[in-house]
Design an enzyme around this catalytic site. Structure first.
Site, short mmCIF file in Angstrom:
data_model
loop_
_atom_site.label_atom_id
_atom_site.label_comp_id
_atom_site.label_asym_id
_atom_site.label_seq_id
_atom_site.Cartn_x
_atom_site.Cartn_y
_atom_site.Cartn_z
N TYR A 4 0.82 -1.21 0.00
CA TYR A 4 0.00 0.00 0.00
C TYR A 4 0.85 1.26 0.00
O TYR A 4 0.44 2.29 -0.51
CB TYR A 4 -0.90 0.03 1.25
CG TYR A 4 -2.22 -0.68 1.13
CD1 TYR A 4 -2.28 -2.00 0.73
CD2 TYR A 4 -3.40 -0.02 1.44
CE1 TYR A 4 -3.49 -2.67 0.65
CE2 TYR A 4 -4.62 -0.68 1.36
CZ TYR A 4 -4.66 -1.99 0.96
OH TYR A 4 -5.86 -2.64 0.89
N ASP A 28 -2.74 -18.30 1.04
CA ASP A 28 -3.76 -19.03 0.27
C ASP A 28 -4.41 -20.10 1.14
O ASP A 28 -5.63 -20.28 1.12
CB ASP A 28 -3.17 -19.60 -1.04
CG ASP A 28 -1.82 -20.29 -0.87
OD1 ASP A 28 -1.27 -20.29 0.25
OD2 ASP A 28 -1.31 -20.84 -1.87
N ASP A 74 -6.18 -7.04 4.45
CA ASP A 74 -7.35 -6.40 3.82
C ASP A 74 -8.27 -7.48 3.25
O ASP A 74 -9.48 -7.49 3.49
CB ASP A 74 -6.87 -5.46 2.71
CG ASP A 74 -8.03 -4.80 2.00
OD1 ASP A 74 -8.94 -4.32 2.69
OD2 ASP A 74 -8.03 -4.79 0.75
N ASP A 103 -12.10 -9.13 4.88
CA ASP A 103 -13.38 -9.09 4.15
C ASP A 103 -13.96 -10.51 4.10
O ASP A 103 -15.15 -10.71 4.31
CB ASP A 103 -13.19 -8.59 2.71
CG ASP A 103 -13.50 -7.11 2.58
OD1 ASP A 103 -13.27 -6.37 3.57
OD2 ASP A 103 -13.94 -6.68 1.49
C1 IPM Z 1 -10.32 -1.15 4.33
C2 IPM Z 1 -10.58 -0.59 2.97
C3 IPM Z 1 -9.42 0.30 2.58
C4 IPM Z 1 -8.18 -0.56 2.51
C5 IPM Z 1 -9.59 1.07 1.25
C6 IPM Z 1 -10.86 1.89 1.25
C7 IPM Z 1 -8.39 1.92 0.95
O1 IPM Z 1 -10.80 -1.59 2.03
O2 IPM Z 1 -10.23 -0.37 5.30
O3 IPM Z 1 -10.22 -2.37 4.45
O4 IPM Z 1 -7.92 -1.22 1.50
O5 IPM Z 1 -7.45 -0.59 3.51
MN MN Z 2 -10.81 -3.58 2.86
#
Ligand code: IPM
Ligand code: MN
Length: 352
Positions: free
Chosen positions: A142, A221, A245, A249
Site C-alpha cells: 500500500y 492461500d 485487507d 473481508d
Molecule cells: C479497508 C478498505 C481500505 C483498505 C480502502 C478503502 C483503501 O478496504 O479499510 O479495508 O484497503 O485498507
Molecule cells: Mn478492505
C-alpha cells in the site's frame, strides 16, 4: 471523564451510521457520568468536493487533538471507474493511517447466536468461531513505491517492510494472544515473497519470548481456505497490510452481515474506530444501512481508547438484545420486518 471525540463521518452511509453511534454514546456517557465533546471534521469525497483534499490538515489537527476518532466511511462511485482521477477519497484514509501512525488494525470476527442462520456457512462450522485478525496497516504494498515507465505500458507497486515494522506488529499480536487463548497464526507467503521471509524470521525470533503461545505459520492461500473450512481453529491471526485487507473481508462474511463488523486502528497517535464496511453509496440517504458495525466500533473505542470496559460491555449488550429481539435493518431482516437505520439507533439508545 471528559472525552474529546473527533467525528469523521465521511461519505455515503457514513453520516447516517455515525449519527446512530453518537446517540448510543451519548446515553452511555450520561449514564456513566462522562462529558463528551464532539468535533466534526471533513474526510473522503466530501472533503475533496469542499477543499480538494480527502484528509485536510485541519482534519489532521482535529484528530491529533482528540482522545479518539470515530470514523464512518469514505468512497464515492464517481472515482471508482476513473483510473485517471488525481485525488481519490481512499488516499484520505491512507494519509490518515500514515500520519496518525496507525500501524495495527484490529478486526474481530464475531458470531452472534441469533444470526447463525444468516451466515452462508453451516452453523456447525462457525458457531465456535472467535478470532481476531491483526492487520499491519502502514506498510507493505500500500505504501511502497508506485509508478509507470515512460511508455506507461508497465506499472509497479513495491512491497517493503523493515524489521522494526514487522517486529512491533507481531509483538502486539503476541500480547493479544497472551490475553486470549494463546494461539498465534502468522500469515504470509514465505514460499515466494522476500518480505514474507522477513516476517517469518522475525516471528521465529519472537517465539522464544512467548513460550506459552503456540505459534503457527500459514501461507495466505491456505489461510483463505481455512477461514471458511475451520474458523474456530484461529485465535489471533497477524498479517501484512494487503493480505489482511483481503482476509478480513472474507472473515466478515462468517457473521452473516458485513454491516455488523467493527474495527480499531491503533498505533502512535490517536486511535481510530470504524466499521469495516465501506460507504455503500447505493444505500446512502435511504435510512436502511446497518448501524451496528459503527455502534460496535464505538464499544471498541470505550475499551481501547478510554479503558472504560463497563461502558463497552453495555453497548455490546444492547446490540445483542437488538439482534435477539429482531430490531434489525433489512440486511439482516431479509423478508422479515426491517427497521430503518435511525429506528435501530433510537431503540439502542432507549435500551442501553
Ligand atoms: C479497508 C478498505 C481500505 C483498505 C480502502 C478503502 C483503501 O478496504 O479499510 O479495508 O484497503 O485498507
Ligand atoms: Mn478492505
Amino acid at each position: 471523564m471528559k472525552l474529546n471525540i473527533a467525528v469523521l463521518a465521511g461519505d455515503g452511509i457514513g453520516p447516517e451510521v455515525i449519527a446512530q453511534a453518537i446517540k448510543v454514546v451519548d446515553v452511555v456517557a450520561s449514564k456513566f457520568g462522562h462529558e463528551i465533546n464532539y468535533t466534526e471534521a471533513l474526510t473522503g469525497a466530501s472533503a475533496i468536493d469542499a477543499v480538494g483534499n480527502p484528509y485536510p490538515d485541519e482534519t489532521h489537527e482535529v484528530c491529533m487533538n482528540a482522545d479518539a476518532v470515530l470514523f464512518g466511511a469514505i468512497g464515492h462511485p464517481k472515482f471508482d471507474n476513473d483510473p485517471s482521477a488525481k485525488v481519490r477519497p481512499e488516499q484520505g484514509l491512507l494519509a490518515m493511517r500514515k500520519k496518525l501512525g496507525l500501524y495495527a488494525n484490529i478486526r474481530p470476527t464475531l458470531v452472534f447466536p441469533s444470526l447463525l442462520h444468516k451466515s452462508p456457512l453451516r452453523t456447525e462450522l462457525i458457531e465456535n468461531a472467535d478470532f481476531v485478525c491483526i492487520r499491519e496497516l502502514t506498510g507493505g504494498i500500500y505504501f511502497g513505491d508506485k509508478g509507470r515507465n515512460e511508455a506507461r505500458d508497465k506499472a509497479w507497486d513495491v512491497c517493503e517492510y523493515t524489521k522494526e515494522e514487522v517486529e512491533r506488529i507481531i509483538r502486539l499480536a503476541y500480547e493479544y494472544a497472551m490475553a486470549r487463548r494463546k494461539k498465534l497464526t502468522i500469515v504470509d507467503k514465505a514460499n515466494v515473497l522476500e518480505t514474507s521471509r522477513l516476517w517469518r524470521e522475525v516471528g521465529q525470533s519472537l517465539e522464544k519470548e512467548y513460550p506459552e503461545v503456540t505459534t503457527e505459520y500459514l501461507f495466505v492461500d491456505a489461510a483463505a481456505m481455512r477461514i471458511i473450512q475451520w474458523p474456530e481453529g484461529f485465535d489471533v491471526m497477524v498479517t501484512e497490510n494487503m493480505f489482511g485487507d483481503i482476509l478480513t473481508d472474507e472473515a466478515s462474511v462468517i457473521s452473516g452481515s458485513m454491516g455488523l463488523m467493527p474495527s480499531a486502528s491503533i498505533g502512535i497517535h490517536t486511535s481510530v474506530f470504524e466499521p469495516i464496511h465501506g460507504s455503500y453509496p447505493q444505500a446512502a440517504g435511504k435510512n436502511i444501512a446497518n448501524p451496528l458495525g459503527t455502534v460496535l466500533s464505538a464499544a471498541m473505542m470505550f475499551e481501547y481508547a478510554f479503558k472504560l470496559y463497563d461502558e463497552a460491555a453495555a453497548i455490546r449488550k444492547v446490540v445483542d438484545a437488538s439482534l435477539d429481539q429482531g430490531i434489525v435493518t433489512v440486511d439482516i431482516a431479509g423478508t422479515g420486518k426491517a427497521y430503518s437505520t435511525s429506528e435501530v439507533g433510537d431503540w439502542l439508545a432507549a435500551n442501553v
